[in-house]
Design an enzyme around this catalytic site. Sequence first.
Site, PDB file in Angstrom:
ATOM      1  CB  SER A   1      -7.227   8.961  -6.618  1.00 59.50           C
ATOM      2  OG  SER A   1      -6.351   9.530  -7.404  1.00 59.50           O
ATOM      3  CG  ASP A   2      -2.699  10.002  -2.209  1.00 60.28           C
ATOM      4  OD1 ASP A   2      -2.132  10.902  -2.599  1.00 60.28           O
ATOM      5  OD2 ASP A   2      -1.489   9.962  -1.372  1.00 60.28           O
ATOM      6  CD1 TRP A   3      -0.560  14.551  -7.896  1.00 51.84           C
ATOM      7  CD2 TRP A   3      -1.981  13.447  -5.821  1.00 51.84           C
ATOM      8  NE1 TRP A   3      -0.875  15.277  -7.767  1.00 51.84           N
ATOM      9  CE2 TRP A   3      -2.195  15.531  -6.510  1.00 51.84           C
ATOM     10  CE3 TRP A   3      -2.841  13.485  -5.161  1.00 51.84           C
ATOM     11  CZ2 TRP A   3      -3.625  16.023  -6.172  1.00 51.84           C
ATOM     12  CZ3 TRP A   3      -4.590  14.441  -5.301  1.00 51.84           C
ATOM     13  CH2 TRP A   3      -4.149  15.616  -5.891  1.00 51.84           C
TER      14      TRP A   3
END
Length: 737
Positions: free
Chosen positions: A283-285
């Site tokens: 995932s992106d942060w």
Amino acid sequence: MKRKAGNALRCAIVLGLAGWMGLAMAQQAPAAHPWSDAKLSPDQRADLLLKQLTQDDKFQLIRSYFAGPRKPEDKPAPPGYIGSAGYIPAIERLGIPAIQESDAGLGVASSERMRPGDYATPLPAGPVTAATWDPKAAFRGGAMIGGEAHAKGFNVLLAGGTNLMREPRNGRNFEYASEDPLLAGTMVGEAIRGIESQHVVSTIKHFALNDQETARTTVDVRIGEQAMRESDLLAFELAIERGKPGSVMCSYNKLNGDWACENDYLLNQVLKRDWKYPGFVMSDWGGVHSAAKAVNAGLDQESAAEIFDKQIYFDAPLRDALAKGEVKQSRIDDMTRRILRSFFAAGVFEHPAKKAPIDEKANLAVARETLEAGAVLLRNQNGLLPLDAAKLASVAVIGAHADKGVLAGGGSSLVTAKGGNAVPGLKPTDWPGPVTYHPYAPLKALQSMAPQAKVQFAGGEDVAAAAALAAKSQVAVVFVQKWAGEDFDARDLSLPDGQDALVAAVAKANPRTIVVLENGSPVAMPWLEQAGAVLEVWYPGGDAGNGIANILSGKVNPSGRLPLSWPRDVSQLPRPELPGAGGGTPPESVDYAIEGANVGYRWYQSKNIQPLFPFGYGLSYTTFEHGGLKVDAKGGKVTATVTVRNTGKRAGADVAQVYVQVPGAKVRRLAGFAKVFLKPGEQRVLSIPLERKLLADFDTVKHGWVVRGGEYVVSEGRSSADLGAPVATQLAGDGTK
Ligand code: BGC
């Protein structure tokens, strides 16, 4: 400026990270383990190792920690991390190394807060690499970053920015490559291949359609299936085929109603089913919104949840979902297997990342050569350039802190170069700042270019003083800048801080004015007709001062070609307004169906609009002639043959660009290209394979690429708007993927 929840923490007080280098986790895999046998395939090795993992081991591998600066009140990160974006502790009993993830779109990233005292080589912005139209240059840049990362102890790089430049105001365009799927896919794919060649896993990001920063964590992107498959998703498809990144980073936005990181269509159907992607999705942060839904939709690893997500989903909530039967154990195994497989495929076990010396000189040369091959000469009146440096008596250098350095883009991709920020204190000093100038001053380089000349600097704040200096100098070089960064878009295309007035006044005072642009995306140039020459260097990276001087003096003949169209103004764009950019209420959704797959030059063609500079455009100090286009279709492969000749007096490189109009289409698509270096008078016959997916349409019923039977019109030339006589070719439709 709107920030996602955790971003402020990037600016928080630093924990003492002293000795981080010494903590680099570089575990040697015990040779005795069956999965250590490098003769086995990555899949076989991952299967063998998976069998040894406990459930807790698996849960450890599917969730990373934030490894950056945190507030004193936060729980400390687990020991062993190198300050960076992400970290997973080693599983020492099995020889699984710690996973150390660094941002790395344009170099091994680090703010001065992240790893105090550490520095890395900054590559020029992504569009510079793309503008080289030279896959080898992209590979070299990737390998340079991969090598530095490995020598700092990192084994995962958050790189591979592939999002199409659909929105010229997008604050992150400087991290991406192009508006065109073939150019973006080819160049980013090669950069990823370069990174992975150094035994470092690369991501490709941000999957997908995260083409603007305004409301990036909430916006719902609306676009039809065929349109996205033929544009943004095609860029990813091509880059993944070419670069084989170990990981795909899903993006923040929603796509057609579902978050990208829990989007079954994107992750399960497109990526894993249609493209047979064997790696893992991280995932992106702050991009995760659920446990069971995300896992069942294809997300394999949650990033830095303890700081950025609303809760840690891939621990207690996921264990609960498993107990309730909402998630299957086979899926947890699949997630883990995919992660291990990517580490085996990149050779991370055999070649563990560990602290090693870095050849800074060689790496700076890679950065400079990328700039020299990717800077785009947009205008050159009456042969003002190249300068006859040996004969220059006086040069005025003006603006953009050219006495100190060159601008860099802001956000997580920021690299701290040796020497740090050359112009500290500029606002914003916190996220997505600090505004940073890399210490490669053009002024010094221009003085070395013409040692006999009186080279003087004017800051540009005092327009009259700058104009006076220009008037008494033989030539004026004006640097202009527009800072862009993650988490915000530009409100419009204008240059900030009264720089238009500065350029106009300088050019009026001295028509021998050369404008050098440091920007992330196209800017309006109301003074264009007054300028003698304009050189686009974007954020030009390491050793940029010398690179710029080499181009201005003709030591290097510019050969960059625009990887994007340059609009005259926002009225030419599919969405003249970008609500929420620079303030105001951000939209809930954005309609990308307006242009659909016709991103950039295809939009302008479909609407019969002339942008200021077309996609593929760029001048040279020599002249080229292209001709003799032939198209040959054999055994399902279509090849264009063209002869390119250097008709001028200087050696230089040109790009043969092949565009195809498929049956029934209104617009041409770039389907192949080749860059060629030619001595004066030299000519070469280039054989350019055309990418099948660009000859095909995406058929949403047959669910695949279909080459339709009929007449294909092929044209070749020096830009999307400078094409020779077209050649029509009949292709038998094959209906195959
Ligand atoms: C960015 C990613 C980056 C990540 C880790 C996010 O805010 O969108 O590109 O890799 O942070 O720093």
